[in-house]
Scaffold this active site. Sequence first.
Site, short mmCIF file in Angstrom:
data_model
loop_
_atom_site.label_atom_id
_atom_site.label_comp_id
_atom_site.label_asym_id
_atom_site.label_seq_id
_atom_site.Cartn_x
_atom_site.Cartn_y
_atom_site.Cartn_z
N GLU A 101 0.81 -1.22 0.00
CA GLU A 101 0.00 0.00 0.00
C GLU A 101 0.85 1.27 0.00
OE1 GLU A 101 -1.00 0.81 4.69
OE2 GLU A 101 -2.37 -0.45 3.56
N GLN A 141 2.27 -6.50 4.92
CA GLN A 141 2.32 -7.93 5.23
C GLN A 141 1.85 -8.23 6.66
OE1 GLN A 141 5.97 -9.88 4.10
NE2 GLN A 141 5.65 -11.55 5.54
N CYS A 171 9.33 -3.29 -3.24
CA CYS A 171 9.72 -1.95 -2.80
C CYS A 171 11.09 -1.96 -2.13
CB CYS A 171 8.66 -1.36 -1.86
SG CYS A 171 8.35 -2.33 -0.39
#
Length: 212
Positions: A101, A141, A171
Site C-alpha cells: 500500500e 504484510q 519496494c
Amino acid sequence: MDKKLTKPLSKDPYMDSLEMESDEPYNEELEASIRKMLIQLGEDPSREGLRRTPQRVAKAMDFLTSGYTMTVEEAVKDALFEDECEEMVIVKDVEFYSLCEHHMLPFFGRAHVGYLPKNRIVGLSKIARVIDVFARRLQVQERLTTQIANGLMSVLNARGVGVVLEACHFCMVMRGVQKQNSQTVTSAMLGTFRQDPRTRAEFMDLIRRSPY
C-alpha cells in the site's frame, strides 16, 4: 473457394495476442487516469505499443484488488463440514501475491496456515481462497497475516489458528535499499496457538519440514 472471414494475422505475434484478449468489464475512469499518468511520465499513450495499455492495466488492477468485493464467508461458502477431528490441520507453501500500500509495488511469497478444529473442518482449497480475499487488496504484510488468521478463526470457530507468511517485497528489491535477497516473515497466532507453547512449536516445526 470460400473466403476466410477471420482477420488475417499481422507480422507481430505479440500484437496479435493483445487483440485476442477478452472483453471483460473494467473501470473506465481508472483507464483514463492511467492514460494521464503515461503522459505525465513523458510517454505517448497513442503510440502502438501503449494504445491498449491503460485498458489492460485497469483490468489488471481490478483483478489484483478484487479482494475488496470479497468476504471470507463468500470464499468458504458451504465447504464447512461437521467432524470430530481434533488434530492439527496444516496447509503450507500456498503462493500469494499482493500489492504494497505504500508504493503499490508487488510483494509475493508463501503462506503457511494451521488450525485446530473444534467439531468442524473446512475444504482445504478454501484456505487458499481466504488468503486471496485479503491478499488482493492494498496491503502491508503484517496486517495481511492477522486478517487471514482472524478470518479463518471467525468462520471455523477453531480452538486455534496459526498463520506464517514469508514474502519478497519489490519496494525493497527494485527501489530504496535494493536488497534482492531480503525476505520478510510475519506470524499471527490465535487461541491455542498463542496460549500453548507446545502447539505453537509443533506448528512451526511442521511447516519447516521438507515434504519429501
